[in-house]
Design a protein around this motif. Sequence first.
Motif, PDB file in Angstrom:
ATOM      1  N   ASP A  13       0.798  -1.230   0.000  1.00 20.78           N
ATOM      2  CA  ASP A  13       0.000   0.000   0.000  1.00 20.78           C
ATOM      3  C   ASP A  13       0.833   1.283   0.000  1.00 20.78           C
ATOM      4  N   THR A  14       2.144   1.173  -0.160  1.00 19.19           N
ATOM      5  CA  THR A  14       2.966   2.385  -0.254  1.00 19.19           C
ATOM      6  C   THR A  14       2.779   2.992  -1.650  1.00 19.19           C
ATOM      7  N   ALA A  15       2.726   4.302  -1.720  1.00 18.36           N
ATOM      8  CA  ALA A  15       2.553   4.954  -3.030  1.00 18.36           C
ATOM      9  C   ALA A  15       3.858   4.877  -3.831  1.00 18.36           C
ATOM     10  N   LEU A  16       3.702   4.858  -5.148  1.00 19.93           N
ATOM     11  CA  LEU A  16       4.856   4.715  -6.051  1.00 19.93           C
ATOM     12  C   LEU A  16       5.931   5.779  -5.782  1.00 19.93           C
ATOM     13  N   SER A  63     -22.425  -8.748  -8.636  1.00 22.22           N
ATOM     14  CA  SER A  63     -21.466  -8.780  -9.766  1.00 22.22           C
ATOM     15  C   SER A  63     -20.238  -9.627  -9.409  1.00 22.22           C
ATOM     16  N   GLY A  64     -20.033  -9.898  -8.142  1.00 23.79           N
ATOM     17  CA  GLY A  64     -18.873 -10.702  -7.724  1.00 23.79           C
ATOM     18  C   GLY A  64     -17.630  -9.844  -7.568  1.00 23.79           C
ATOM     19  N   SER A  65     -16.651 -10.384  -6.844  1.00 27.04           N
ATOM     20  CA  SER A  65     -15.408  -9.624  -6.618  1.00 27.04           C
ATOM     21  C   SER A  65     -14.451  -9.764  -7.789  1.00 27.04           C
ATOM     22  N   TYR A  66     -13.847  -8.624  -8.157  1.00 28.87           N
ATOM     23  CA  TYR A  66     -12.748  -8.676  -9.139  1.00 28.87           C
ATOM     24  C   TYR A  66     -11.413  -8.316  -8.478  1.00 28.87           C
ATOM     25  N   GLY A  67     -11.361  -8.519  -7.165  1.00 25.56           N
ATOM     26  CA  GLY A  67     -10.080  -8.368  -6.465  1.00 25.56           C
ATOM     27  C   GLY A  67      -9.099  -9.455  -6.907  1.00 25.56           C
ATOM     28  N   ASN A  68      -7.835  -9.284  -6.476  1.00 29.50           N
ATOM     29  CA  ASN A  68      -6.812 -10.254  -6.917  1.00 29.50           C
ATOM     30  C   ASN A  68      -6.724 -11.483  -5.993  1.00 29.50           C
ATOM     31  N   GLY A  69      -7.709 -11.610  -5.089  1.00 28.61           N
ATOM     32  CA  GLY A  69      -7.641 -12.644  -4.054  1.00 28.61           C
ATOM     33  C   GLY A  69      -7.694 -14.077  -4.532  1.00 28.61           C
ATOM     34  N   SER A  70      -8.285 -14.340  -5.704  1.00 27.45           N
ATOM     35  CA  SER A  70      -8.265 -15.744  -6.152  1.00 27.45           C
ATOM     36  C   SER A  70      -7.042 -16.015  -7.024  1.00 27.45           C
ATOM     37  N   ALA A  71      -6.460 -14.958  -7.607  1.00 28.35           N
ATOM     38  CA  ALA A  71      -5.204 -15.126  -8.370  1.00 28.35           C
ATOM     39  C   ALA A  71      -4.030 -15.326  -7.422  1.00 28.35           C
ATOM     40  N   MET A  72      -4.069 -14.625  -6.291  1.00 28.88           N
ATOM     41  CA  MET A  72      -2.915 -14.649  -5.366  1.00 28.88           C
ATOM     42  C   MET A  72      -2.678 -16.036  -4.747  1.00 28.88           C
ATOM     43  N   ARG A  73      -3.720 -16.893  -4.785  1.00 33.49           N
ATOM     44  CA  ARG A  73      -3.618 -18.207  -4.102  1.00 33.49           C
ATOM     45  C   ARG A  73      -3.664 -19.373  -5.081  1.00 33.49           C
ATOM     46  N   VAL A  74      -3.654 -19.106  -6.399  1.00 33.55           N
ATOM     47  CA  VAL A  74      -3.953 -20.139  -7.398  1.00 33.55           C
ATOM     48  C   VAL A  74      -2.765 -21.052  -7.727  1.00 33.55           C
ATOM     49  N   ASN A 117      -0.863  -1.407 -10.357  1.00 38.46           N
ATOM     50  CA  ASN A 117      -0.210  -2.229  -9.331  1.00 38.46           C
ATOM     51  C   ASN A 117      -1.175  -2.490  -8.183  1.00 38.46           C
ATOM     52  N   GLY A 118      -2.469  -2.377  -8.490  1.00 32.98           N
ATOM     53  CA  GLY A 118      -3.465  -2.332  -7.418  1.00 32.98           C
ATOM     54  C   GLY A 118      -4.051  -3.667  -7.008  1.00 32.98           C
ATOM     55  N   VAL A 122      -6.903  -4.919  -7.600  1.00 34.64           N
ATOM     56  CA  VAL A 122      -7.799  -5.628  -8.520  1.00 34.64           C
ATOM     57  C   VAL A 122      -6.986  -6.548  -9.437  1.00 34.64           C
ATOM     58  N   ALA A 123      -7.601  -7.658  -9.813  1.00 34.93           N
ATOM     59  CA  ALA A 123      -6.871  -8.690 -10.561  1.00 34.93           C
ATOM     60  C   ALA A 123      -6.295  -8.165 -11.875  1.00 34.93           C
ATOM     61  N   ILE A 124      -7.043  -7.312 -12.557  1.00 33.20           N
ATOM     62  CA  ILE A 124      -6.572  -6.874 -13.882  1.00 33.20           C
ATOM     63  C   ILE A 124      -5.340  -5.972 -13.798  1.00 33.20           C
ATOM     64  N   GLU A 125      -5.017  -5.500 -12.600  1.00 30.55           N
ATOM     65  CA  GLU A 125      -3.760  -4.751 -12.455  1.00 30.55           C
ATOM     66  C   GLU A 125      -2.647  -5.647 -11.909  1.00 30.55           C
ATOM     67  N   ALA A 126      -2.954  -6.323 -10.815  1.00 29.34           N
ATOM     68  CA  ALA A 126      -1.892  -7.045 -10.101  1.00 29.34           C
ATOM     69  C   ALA A 126      -1.331  -8.236 -10.888  1.00 29.34           C
ATOM     70  N   VAL A 127      -2.199  -8.950 -11.606  1.00 26.92           N
ATOM     71  CA  VAL A 127      -1.697 -10.154 -12.293  1.00 26.92           C
ATOM     72  C   VAL A 127      -0.768  -9.784 -13.453  1.00 26.92           C
ATOM     73  N   PRO A 128      -1.175  -8.893 -14.356  1.00 27.70           N
ATOM     74  CA  PRO A 128      -0.220  -8.503 -15.406  1.00 27.70           C
ATOM     75  C   PRO A 128       1.068  -7.905 -14.827  1.00 27.70           C
ATOM     76  N   ALA A 129       0.942  -7.146 -13.723  1.00 32.53           N
ATOM     77  CA  ALA A 129       2.153  -6.567 -13.109  1.00 32.53           C
ATOM     78  C   ALA A 129       3.116  -7.672 -12.698  1.00 32.53           C
ATOM     79  N   ALA A 130       2.572  -8.746 -12.095  1.00 32.75           N
ATOM     80  CA  ALA A 130       3.434  -9.851 -11.640  1.00 32.75           C
ATOM     81  C   ALA A 130       4.075 -10.576 -12.822  1.00 32.75           C
ATOM     82  N   VAL A 131       3.276 -10.852 -13.832  1.00 33.84           N
ATOM     83  CA  VAL A 131       3.805 -11.568 -15.008  1.00 33.84           C
ATOM     84  C   VAL A 131       4.889 -10.727 -15.679  1.00 33.84           C
ATOM     85  N   MET A 132       4.611  -9.438 -15.813  1.00 32.28           N
ATOM     86  CA  MET A 132       5.576  -8.552 -16.482  1.00 32.28           C
ATOM     87  C   MET A 132       6.844  -8.373 -15.644  1.00 32.28           C
TER      88      MET A 132
END
Length: 324
Positions: A28-31, A126-137, A234-235, A237-247
């Motif tokens: 949670d630290t700012a860039l 609508s369901g959660s689009y947080g990165n919580g299911s990607a982080m544990r997969v 880098n947030g 939500v999954a659509i930010e955090a997952v590509p950030a990790a892969v990249m």
Amino acid sequence: ASDRLRNKFRGCLVGAVLGDCFGANFEDTALRFISLEKVRKFTRERYQKQEVLLYTNDTAMTRSLADSLLSNGGFNGTDMAKRFAEEYFNDQSRFYGGHVPDVFYKLQMSNYTDPEGPANQQFDGSGSYGNGSAMRVTPVALFTHNRSIKEAQTLATKTSRITHTHPDGINGAIMQMLAVRESLMLNADQDLDVFAFLDKMLIYMEDIEHTLPTNITAAMEGMDEVEKNSAFGNGIVAIEAVPAAVMAFLCIARKPNNTFMDVIEYALSLAGDTDTVGSMAGAIAGCFYGYNLLPKGWIEKCEGTTYAFDQADKLFDYVMQHDK
Ligand code: F2R
Ligand code: MG
Ligand code: MG
């Protein structure tokens, strides 16, 4: 070959814990308050002064997911939901997402009779689009190592839907799972062909491409120009955090002399959701480099690395016995 693969399984689960524990120091630290230099001051010197670096919900849920797969010989929604919730109620201090505890309370109150029901109700249905299911997969990629892509995708989806039913949340989990799966097949002694890596992932994601958030695809396509991954966020939500990790993995591991530490340090320098981006990048990179190339000093300082190591062996033994 079997020792090599076991080393990768170990690197993968232990690498994820290292990214989580080191990332937690910056979450949670700012860039503008983070730089690679600052990160390295901690990862190369200051961390040694700490008695222990604690893991967060990323590791807690990854453990529960792997234990559930191993105990049931595959997916059992009720069991997995129960393990997630009980883990949370046993220890709520692991920095869970803002809304996911509602799912755990509802699961417990309904005695786990409908494992996807509470997740479906999140965010007005609508369901959660947080990165919580990607982080544990990550364990899904290991467990399905010898199985088809389709089976791996289906399993990633099922594990996601216990807490995250939004298509972006599910696709994030699939994308992270595919990156780990791909990394399992690579050899760190050979040059990493980032475009082949991305192409393969895109092919496997083809039939879900209509639901893919455009910035995942854009980030993948724009990979070569990306120096600072802030281009796609880098947030939480999954659509930010997952590509950030892969990249983060691809940007750093493609340079032959770089190491696992370099990948994690770069991932943390992106700021934002550093424990999760760090953990996901750590799983991919740990898999690529293998356990023997992970920094020993880090492994000793981080809580949960022995458990991850043993769990990796159990997953490896399971895969070897059942899916040869
Ligand atoms: N919780 C943390 N870190 C503390 C920082 C809190 C943060 N500032 C915050 O905004 O909450 N880290 C851990 O949580 C992340 C995984 O979270 P998970 O499991 O995805 O949780 P949740 O509650 O389902 O979603 C997280 C947030 O995403 C937003 N959101 C998700 N779906 C939404 C939707 N359909 N509509 C609107 N917003 C949605 C909400 O802000 C949720 O609170 C990991 O980083 C882990 O380390
Ligand atoms: Mg966390
Ligand atoms: Mg996080």
